[in-house]
Design a protein around this motif. Sequence first.
Motif, PDB file in Angstrom:
ATOM      1  N   GLY A  50       0.836  -1.202   0.000  1.00  0.00           N
ATOM      2  CA  GLY A  50       0.000   0.000   0.000  1.00  0.00           C
ATOM      3  C   GLY A  50       0.868   1.247   0.000  1.00  0.00           C
ATOM      4  N   GLU A  53      10.557   3.413   6.148  1.00  0.00           N
ATOM      5  CA  GLU A  53      10.178   2.052   6.553  1.00  0.00           C
ATOM      6  C   GLU A  53      11.056   1.621   7.732  1.00  0.00           C
ATOM      7  OE1 GLU A  53       8.000  -0.623   5.934  1.00  0.00           O
ATOM      8  OE2 GLU A  53       9.278  -1.461   7.521  1.00  0.00           O
ATOM      9  N   ARG A  58       4.736  -7.024   4.844  1.00  0.00           N
ATOM     10  CA  ARG A  58       4.577  -8.456   5.132  1.00  0.00           C
ATOM     11  C   ARG A  58       5.198  -9.329   4.049  1.00  0.00           C
ATOM     12  NH1 ARG A  58      -0.135  -7.887   9.239  1.00  0.00           N
ATOM     13  NH2 ARG A  58       0.338  -5.698   9.414  1.00  0.00           N
ATOM     14  N   THR A  80       1.896 -14.764  -1.517  1.00  0.00           N
ATOM     15  CA  THR A  80       2.463 -15.645  -2.535  1.00  0.00           C
ATOM     16  C   THR A  80       1.532 -15.750  -3.745  1.00  0.00           C
ATOM     17  OG1 THR A  80       1.355 -17.517  -1.511  1.00  0.00           O
ATOM     18  CG2 THR A  80       3.613 -17.100  -0.808  1.00  0.00           C
ATOM     19  N   VAL A  81       0.235 -15.540  -3.503  1.00  0.00           N
ATOM     20  CA  VAL A  81      -0.764 -15.691  -4.572  1.00  0.00           C
ATOM     21  C   VAL A  81      -0.978 -14.324  -5.206  1.00  0.00           C
ATOM     22  CG1 VAL A  81      -3.166 -16.333  -5.077  1.00  0.00           C
ATOM     23  CG2 VAL A  81      -1.946 -17.454  -3.184  1.00  0.00           C
ATOM     24  N   ILE A  91       9.153   5.569  12.557  1.00  0.00           N
ATOM     25  CA  ILE A  91       8.545   6.866  12.881  1.00  0.00           C
ATOM     26  C   ILE A  91       7.820   6.734  14.212  1.00  0.00           C
ATOM     27  CG2 ILE A  91       6.773   8.535  12.194  1.00  0.00           C
ATOM     28  CD1 ILE A  91       7.777   8.206   9.359  1.00  0.00           C
ATOM     29  N   ASN A 141       0.998   3.990   5.827  1.00  0.00           N
ATOM     30  CA  ASN A 141       0.786   2.591   5.451  1.00  0.00           C
ATOM     31  C   ASN A 141       0.933   1.714   6.708  1.00  0.00           C
ATOM     32  OD1 ASN A 141       2.706   0.100   3.704  1.00  0.00           O
ATOM     33  ND2 ASN A 141       0.503   0.299   3.667  1.00  0.00           N
ATOM     34  N   ALA A 160      -3.952  -2.397   4.541  1.00  0.00           N
ATOM     35  CA  ALA A 160      -4.953  -3.398   4.896  1.00  0.00           C
ATOM     36  C   ALA A 160      -6.045  -2.898   5.844  1.00  0.00           C
ATOM     37  CB  ALA A 160      -4.248  -4.603   5.515  1.00  0.00           C
ATOM     38  N   GLY A 213      -5.092  -7.886   1.529  1.00  0.00           N
ATOM     39  CA  GLY A 213      -4.808  -8.622   0.295  1.00  0.00           C
ATOM     40  C   GLY A 213      -4.160  -7.656  -0.687  1.00  0.00           C
ATOM     41  N   LEU A 214      -3.315  -8.186  -1.571  1.00  0.00           N
ATOM     42  CA  LEU A 214      -2.575  -7.288  -2.468  1.00  0.00           C
ATOM     43  C   LEU A 214      -3.499  -6.451  -3.350  1.00  0.00           C
ATOM     44  CD1 LEU A 214       0.527  -9.486  -3.421  1.00  0.00           C
ATOM     45  CD2 LEU A 214       0.226  -7.901  -1.519  1.00  0.00           C
TER      46      LEU A 214
HETATM   47  C1  FAD Z   1       1.588 -14.841   5.734  1.00  0.00           C
HETATM   48  C2  FAD Z   1       0.734 -14.007   4.827  1.00  0.00           C
HETATM   49  C3  FAD Z   1       0.334 -14.505   3.599  1.00  0.00           C
HETATM   50  C4  FAD Z   1      -0.438 -13.723   2.739  1.00  0.00           C
HETATM   51  N1  FAD Z   1      -0.760 -14.207   1.503  1.00  0.00           N
HETATM   52  C5  FAD Z   1      -1.352 -13.389   0.608  1.00  0.00           C
HETATM   53  C6  FAD Z   1      -1.461 -13.795  -0.747  1.00  0.00           C
HETATM   54  O1  FAD Z   1      -1.026 -14.880  -1.116  1.00  0.00           O
HETATM   55  N2  FAD Z   1      -2.033 -12.926  -1.637  1.00  0.00           N
HETATM   56  C7  FAD Z   1      -2.509 -11.686  -1.241  1.00  0.00           C
HETATM   57  O2  FAD Z   1      -3.019 -10.940  -2.089  1.00  0.00           O
HETATM   58  N3  FAD Z   1      -2.386 -11.279   0.044  1.00  0.00           N
HETATM   59  C8  FAD Z   1      -1.800 -12.085   0.964  1.00  0.00           C
HETATM   60  N4  FAD Z   1      -1.611 -11.664   2.241  1.00  0.00           N
HETATM   61  C9  FAD Z   1      -2.120 -10.346   2.634  1.00  0.00           C
HETATM   62  C10 FAD Z   1      -1.201  -9.240   2.160  1.00  0.00           C
HETATM   63  O3  FAD Z   1       0.122  -9.667   2.245  1.00  0.00           O
HETATM   64  C11 FAD Z   1      -1.362  -8.008   3.033  1.00  0.00           C
HETATM   65  O4  FAD Z   1      -2.728  -7.647   3.166  1.00  0.00           O
HETATM   66  C12 FAD Z   1      -0.593  -6.831   2.438  1.00  0.00           C
HETATM   67  O5  FAD Z   1       0.710  -7.202   2.053  1.00  0.00           O
HETATM   68  C13 FAD Z   1      -0.540  -5.723   3.466  1.00  0.00           C
HETATM   69  O6  FAD Z   1       0.044  -4.620   2.867  1.00  0.00           O
HETATM   70  P1  FAD Z   1       0.002  -3.196   3.536  1.00  0.00           P
HETATM   71  O7  FAD Z   1       0.167  -2.198   2.465  1.00  0.00           O
HETATM   72  O8  FAD Z   1      -1.197  -3.072   4.416  1.00  0.00           O
HETATM   73  O9  FAD Z   1       1.306  -3.095   4.406  1.00  0.00           O
HETATM   74  P2  FAD Z   1       2.134  -4.054   5.367  1.00  0.00           P
HETATM   75  O10 FAD Z   1       2.634  -5.195   4.588  1.00  0.00           O
HETATM   76  O11 FAD Z   1       1.409  -4.293   6.621  1.00  0.00           O
HETATM   77  O12 FAD Z   1       3.350  -3.079   5.617  1.00  0.00           O
HETATM   78  C14 FAD Z   1       3.265  -1.966   6.467  1.00  0.00           C
HETATM   79  C15 FAD Z   1       4.687  -1.515   6.711  1.00  0.00           C
HETATM   80  O13 FAD Z   1       4.672  -0.380   7.571  1.00  0.00           O
HETATM   81  C16 FAD Z   1       5.839  -0.463   8.373  1.00  0.00           C
HETATM   82  N5  FAD Z   1       5.645   0.383   9.551  1.00  0.00           N
HETATM   83  C17 FAD Z   1       4.732   0.226  10.515  1.00  0.00           C
HETATM   84  N6  FAD Z   1       4.857   1.196  11.435  1.00  0.00           N
HETATM   85  C18 FAD Z   1       5.897   1.976  11.030  1.00  0.00           C
HETATM   86  C19 FAD Z   1       6.516   3.136  11.569  1.00  0.00           C
HETATM   87  N7  FAD Z   1       6.090   3.695  12.690  1.00  0.00           N
HETATM   88  N8  FAD Z   1       7.565   3.686  10.904  1.00  0.00           N
HETATM   89  C20 FAD Z   1       8.012   3.129   9.732  1.00  0.00           C
HETATM   90  N9  FAD Z   1       7.451   2.028   9.187  1.00  0.00           N
HETATM   91  C21 FAD Z   1       6.408   1.468   9.822  1.00  0.00           C
HETATM   92  C22 FAD Z   1       5.926  -1.927   8.729  1.00  0.00           C
HETATM   93  O14 FAD Z   1       7.230  -2.298   9.126  1.00  0.00           O
HETATM   94  C23 FAD Z   1       5.539  -2.573   7.405  1.00  0.00           C
HETATM   95  O15 FAD Z   1       6.666  -2.842   6.613  1.00  0.00           O
HETATM   96  C24 FAD Z   1      -0.839 -12.421   3.129  1.00  0.00           C
HETATM   97  C25 FAD Z   1      -0.454 -11.915   4.370  1.00  0.00           C
HETATM   98  C26 FAD Z   1       0.341 -12.694   5.202  1.00  0.00           C
HETATM   99  C27 FAD Z   1       0.774 -12.097   6.510  1.00  0.00           C
END
Ligand code: FAD
Length: 506
Positions: free
Chosen positions: A20, A39, A47, A63-64, A252, A281, A475, A482-483
């Motif tokens: 995101g 980050e 994740r 992975t998907v 942060i 994010n 998320a 999900g992606l």
């Molecule tokens: C094990 C697993 C398997 C999955 N499999 C799938 C799949 O196969 N297909 C699919 O579509 N989705 C899948 N998902 C879901 C998908 O991965 C997540 O919904 C998505 O990646 C979340 O993205 P996000 O943008 O919310 O950020 P996140 O991935 O939650 O990243 C947020 C980032 O913010 C950073 N952060 C937090 N606080 C701070 C701060 N104060 N300062 C600096 N940085 C900070 C964190 O370190 C993190 O890197 C899976 C999730 C998991 C956990």
Amino acid sequence: MTANSTSGQPHVIVIGGGFGGIAAALRCRAMGAKVTLVERLERLGGRAQVFEVDGFKHDAGPTVITAPFLFNELFQLFNEDIKDHLQFVPLTPWYRFYFHDGRTFDYGQDMSSMRREIASFNPDDVDGYLELVSASKGIFDVGFSKLAHKPFTKFSTMIEQIPSLLALRADRTVSQLVAKHIKDPMLRRAFSIQPLLVGGNPFNTTAIYSLIHYLERKWGVFFCMGGTGALVDALEGLLRRQGVEIATGKDIRRIEVSSNKVTGVILDDGQRIQGEYVVCNADPPTVYKEMLDRGTAFERRLRRPLPEKLTKYSMGLYVLYFGTTREYPDVAHHTIWLGQRFKGLLKDIFDRGKLAEDFSLYVHRPTATDKSFAPSGCDSFYVLCPVPNLKSNLDWEIEGKNLRDGIVSALSRTILPDLEATITSDFWMDPTDFRDDYRSRHGAGFSIAPIFRQSAWFRYRNQDPRIRNLFFTGAGTHPGAGLPGVVSSAKVVETLLKESSEHHFS
Ligand SMILES: Cc1cc2nc3c(=O)[nH]c(=O)nc-3n(C[C@H](O)[C@H](O)[C@H](O)COP(=O)(O)OP(=O)(O)OC[C@H]3O[C@@H](n4cnc5c(N)ncnc54)[C@H](O)[C@@H]3O)c2cc1C
């Protein structure tokens, strides 16, 4: 870090480099902003981290790959083509279901093999499945095509959408929708698992999430060669080529606000970065609890109508990563390994906060498609097990090892014979790691759960209702986990920035 606004460009600070955050950073850059992405981990991807141990590679999370065009859109913003950087390969089957009685069900693109597979469980369900796909298309046409990219920051938007949501029977759950069309109890389970992919219990997740059925059918299920980590690397390359400043390993601590306006952010080392806009994010419940002043009760209610004590978080995840000293060529790329209990097990995980003796698993074998994940003659695996989140006070120091042994033994007896002897280089993540590494509240795998009273306007808003230059992507905000969801949330932020900005975004 040189990060203050220069040459009239507004400066956008993106907190968090998950998908995101990356998508939002690219969209803001394409709109002409100066962008700094901060980050806390050493690597981007959130994740989607990558672990490399003893020659075995593991994608830590997603992975998907579904709806791959959403990633290409990010390259197209800068007149590039994703095909010049990455290869997405379609998978067959998409998933193999393994049931506790030893039967399997291959779920995939090819409709003639789908008919055969379904008929082997219950011939009546062939037509039922077609009805389910058609119902899912109806939901997709509204839920994804019309609503996923729409800002839900105003209650009036929610009111406008109520007729559509009622027409979609959003009040119904995914499992109710599936049960209406499918009779066989095992197929009902197979066609109900989609909410688990975004952190919800199919027995109380709104039927809107059934759109995932049609989303998969419309665009397919892919693997990114080199893994999801390769997708992160390609996006990082794009960020760098476009001049986005990236600071990793920086947490942060605070978002500075003055007169209902964000003025900048404070890093853990005390450094301050000034900016005109902040896009978070990071997990919204963590941001509101730990990085901003609590605000008045009225402000808290404005942010999200549901008080914290009524908030339902998604389940926790236990992920066991390992290599094997032999190959298991009969194991599909994605296997959903279902134990004997389904509804009761989900109740234990989501409602009772109980870590049961039994479990259901998702088994990832990337070496089925990409041999670069393991040394020659070996396989690389991860096994994901839904577990209660940290609200349940389990002692993961003890439970982690017990669960590892239980999973290895169950897989040894079923799809991975002799695993107890062939397993190597294993380690795991449990909900405490999700809390500590990603700052995910209650160690939830997917932020707040995707239930109706936490969706659209009821989810964390993509724009804070009072602090108008503070935005959310990822998320915990609309449309959800999900992606495809988190990348779409960045599109919502783009729309809101264009609508509300004091600055001119192109
Ligand atoms: C094990 C697993 C398997 C999955 N499999 C799938 C799949 O196969 N297909 C699919 O579509 N989705 C899948 N998902 C879901 C998908 O991965 C997540 O919904 C998505 O990646 C979340 O993205 P996000 O943008 O919310 O950020 P996140 O991935 O939650 O990243 C947020 C980032 O913010 C950073 N952060 C937090 N606080 C701070 C701060 N104060 N300062 C600096 N940085 C900070 C964190 O370190 C993190 O890197 C899976 C999730 C998991 C956990």
